[in-house]
Design a protein around this motif. Structure first.
Motif, PDB file in Angstrom:
ATOM      1  N   PRO A 154      52.119  44.915  36.017  1.00  0.00           N
ATOM      2  CA  PRO A 154      51.075  44.055  35.446  1.00  0.00           C
ATOM      3  C   PRO A 154      50.147  43.476  36.510  1.00  0.00           C
ATOM      4  CG  PRO A 154      53.156  43.635  34.356  1.00  0.00           C
ATOM      5  CD  PRO A 154      53.455  44.560  35.513  1.00  0.00           C
ATOM      6  N   ASP A 155      50.695  43.086  37.668  1.00  0.00           N
ATOM      7  CA  ASP A 155      49.860  42.550  38.746  1.00  0.00           C
ATOM      8  C   ASP A 155      48.883  43.605  39.270  1.00  0.00           C
ATOM      9  OD1 ASP A 155      50.868  39.975  38.696  1.00  0.00           O
ATOM     10  OD2 ASP A 155      52.262  40.279  40.356  1.00  0.00           O
ATOM     11  N   GLU A 156      49.353  44.836  39.434  1.00  0.00           N
ATOM     12  CA  GLU A 156      48.462  45.905  39.902  1.00  0.00           C
ATOM     13  C   GLU A 156      47.348  46.160  38.890  1.00  0.00           C
ATOM     14  OE1 GLU A 156      51.641  48.589  42.498  1.00  0.00           O
ATOM     15  OE2 GLU A 156      51.483  48.906  40.336  1.00  0.00           O
ATOM     16  N   THR A 157      47.702  46.180  37.623  1.00  0.00           N
ATOM     17  CA  THR A 157      46.704  46.391  36.578  1.00  0.00           C
ATOM     18  C   THR A 157      45.705  45.240  36.560  1.00  0.00           C
ATOM     19  OG1 THR A 157      48.288  47.670  35.272  1.00  0.00           O
ATOM     20  CG2 THR A 157      46.375  46.778  34.099  1.00  0.00           C
ATOM     21  N   ALA A 158      46.196  44.004  36.656  1.00  0.00           N
ATOM     22  CA  ALA A 158      45.316  42.838  36.666  1.00  0.00           C
ATOM     23  C   ALA A 158      44.351  42.899  37.846  1.00  0.00           C
ATOM     24  CB  ALA A 158      46.146  41.558  36.706  1.00  0.00           C
ATOM     25  N   LYS A 159      44.858  43.263  39.003  1.00  0.00           N
ATOM     26  CA  LYS A 159      44.004  43.349  40.200  1.00  0.00           C
ATOM     27  C   LYS A 159      42.924  44.403  40.007  1.00  0.00           C
ATOM     28  CE  LYS A 159      44.185  43.331  45.217  1.00  0.00           C
ATOM     29  NZ  LYS A 159      43.187  44.310  45.564  1.00  0.00           N
ATOM     30  N   ARG A 160      43.277  45.531  39.421  1.00  0.00           N
ATOM     31  CA  ARG A 160      42.297  46.595  39.162  1.00  0.00           C
ATOM     32  C   ARG A 160      41.235  46.125  38.160  1.00  0.00           C
ATOM     33  NH1 ARG A 160      41.024  51.153  40.925  1.00  0.00           N
ATOM     34  NH2 ARG A 160      41.096  51.993  38.878  1.00  0.00           N
ATOM     35  N   ILE A 161      41.636  45.315  37.204  1.00  0.00           N
ATOM     36  CA  ILE A 161      40.660  44.789  36.246  1.00  0.00           C
ATOM     37  C   ILE A 161      39.665  43.876  36.958  1.00  0.00           C
ATOM     38  CG2 ILE A 161      40.374  43.241  34.259  1.00  0.00           C
ATOM     39  CD1 ILE A 161      43.043  44.484  33.198  1.00  0.00           C
ATOM     40  N   THR A 162      40.146  43.049  37.883  1.00  0.00           N
ATOM     41  CA  THR A 162      39.213  42.176  38.611  1.00  0.00           C
ATOM     42  C   THR A 162      38.230  43.023  39.416  1.00  0.00           C
ATOM     43  OG1 THR A 162      40.624  41.886  40.579  1.00  0.00           O
ATOM     44  CG2 THR A 162      40.881  40.279  38.780  1.00  0.00           C
ATOM     45  N   GLU A 163      38.707  44.110  39.993  1.00  0.00           N
ATOM     46  CA  GLU A 163      37.829  45.011  40.739  1.00  0.00           C
ATOM     47  C   GLU A 163      36.803  45.654  39.802  1.00  0.00           C
ATOM     48  OE1 GLU A 163      40.676  47.649  42.524  1.00  0.00           O
ATOM     49  OE2 GLU A 163      41.350  46.141  43.970  1.00  0.00           O
ATOM     50  N   LEU A 164      37.273  46.108  38.648  1.00  0.00           N
ATOM     51  CA  LEU A 164      36.418  46.735  37.653  1.00  0.00           C
ATOM     52  C   LEU A 164      35.306  45.788  37.202  1.00  0.00           C
ATOM     53  CD1 LEU A 164      36.231  49.291  35.723  1.00  0.00           C
ATOM     54  CD2 LEU A 164      37.576  47.965  34.118  1.00  0.00           C
ATOM     55  N   LEU A 165      35.640  44.517  37.048  1.00  0.00           N
ATOM     56  CA  LEU A 165      34.676  43.521  36.584  1.00  0.00           C
ATOM     57  C   LEU A 165      33.908  42.857  37.732  1.00  0.00           C
ATOM     58  CD1 LEU A 165      36.745  41.777  33.756  1.00  0.00           C
ATOM     59  CD2 LEU A 165      35.009  43.577  33.522  1.00  0.00           C
ATOM     60  N   GLY A 166      34.259  43.180  38.968  1.00  0.00           N
ATOM     61  CA  GLY A 166      33.574  42.596  40.112  1.00  0.00           C
ATOM     62  C   GLY A 166      33.869  41.116  40.300  1.00  0.00           C
ATOM     63  N   ILE A 167      35.092  40.721  40.007  1.00  0.00           N
ATOM     64  CA  ILE A 167      35.496  39.319  40.127  1.00  0.00           C
ATOM     65  C   ILE A 167      36.197  39.113  41.464  1.00  0.00           C
ATOM     66  CG2 ILE A 167      36.959  37.489  39.174  1.00  0.00           C
ATOM     67  CD1 ILE A 167      36.677  38.927  36.443  1.00  0.00           C
ATOM     68  N   ALA A 168      35.733  38.131  42.210  1.00  0.00           N
ATOM     69  CA  ALA A 168      36.376  37.800  43.487  1.00  0.00           C
ATOM     70  C   ALA A 168      37.667  37.037  43.203  1.00  0.00           C
ATOM     71  CB  ALA A 168      35.442  36.946  44.336  1.00  0.00           C
ATOM     72  N   LEU A 169      38.726  37.461  43.846  1.00  0.00           N
ATOM     73  CA  LEU A 169      40.023  36.812  43.678  1.00  0.00           C
ATOM     74  C   LEU A 169      40.178  35.644  44.649  1.00  0.00           C
ATOM     75  CD1 LEU A 169      42.402  39.877  43.364  1.00  0.00           C
ATOM     76  CD2 LEU A 169      41.804  38.253  41.581  1.00  0.00           C
ATOM     77  N   PRO A 170      40.956  34.636  44.256  1.00  0.00           N
ATOM     78  CA  PRO A 170      41.292  33.582  45.221  1.00  0.00           C
ATOM     79  C   PRO A 170      41.996  34.219  46.431  1.00  0.00           C
ATOM     80  CG  PRO A 170      41.963  32.959  42.998  1.00  0.00           C
ATOM     81  CD  PRO A 170      41.541  34.405  42.936  1.00  0.00           C
ATOM     82  N   ASP A 171      41.863  33.588  47.586  1.00  0.00           N
ATOM     83  CA  ASP A 171      42.412  34.145  48.832  1.00  0.00           C
ATOM     84  C   ASP A 171      43.878  34.509  48.751  1.00  0.00           C
ATOM     85  OD1 ASP A 171      40.006  34.064  50.172  1.00  0.00           O
ATOM     86  OD2 ASP A 171      40.334  32.036  50.935  1.00  0.00           O
TER      87      ASP A 171
END
Length: 175
Positions: A154-171
């Motif tokens: 789930p974490d890998e999928t969530a991270k890929r979604i943020t990349e797909l949407l161009g969302i910057a993740l907290p550090d």
């Protein structure tokens, strides 16, 4: 920012949603939970007592009410089948992400779930027909589609979604 996760039953909307919400440090809202709280009874009871059309109307109203929330929203399997609902979400600036998982994977996750009226009243073949009939509608109503692999966490999928949407993740989540 509102991110709606849509897709067929069992594709991982709630599980991935939990990981995504944690990553983005925003709440997760599950539309099925919202409906149960609003109606004061379970989804199978709503289907039995008031029918599927009533459930779908409440589901659409619930999605529209969440369009301006700063949250990840895990939608029920039918929520984004309604063109007007998807349009309202898009017009509000929300992202609609399709979690695209194979029928066999979804079915293996839902086949024994007694809280899913559609699963309980249909055979595997009928569910596959429902899956096939919904696939194109999901794609048309989504702003982004992500092919989910059962090999991803789930974490890998969530991270890929943020990349797909161009969302910057907290550090704390950057690699």
């Amino acid at each position: 920012m509102t991110i709606f996760l849509c897709g067929f039953m069992g594709c991982g909307k709630t599980t991935v949603g939990r990981a995504l919400a944690k990553m983005l440090r925003i709440p997760l809202i599950d539309t099925d939970d919202e409906i149960v709280n609003r109606e004061g009874c379970s989804i199978p009871e709503i289907f039995e007592k008031k029918g599927e059309p009533h459930f779908r109307q409440i589901e659409a109203d619930t999605v529209r009410s969440l369009c301006s929330k700063n949250a990840v929203v895990a939608c029920g399997g039918g929520a984004m089948l309604n063109v007007d609902t998807a349009k309202a979400a898009k017009e509000a600036g929300a992202s609609i992400v399709l979690l695209d998982l194979s029928f066999e994977e979804c079915y293996s996750r839902i086949k024994n779930d007694t809280n899913r009226p559609i699963v309980q009243k249909n055979t595997k073949e009928q569910l596959h027909e429902i899956f096939d009939s919904r696939a194109g509608v999901y794609r048309n109503n989504a702003t982004a589609a992500f092919k989910v692999s059962s090999n991803n966490t789930p974490d890998e999928t969530a991270k890929r979604i943020t990349e797909l949407l161009g969302i910057a993740l907290p550090d704390t989540y950057k690699n």
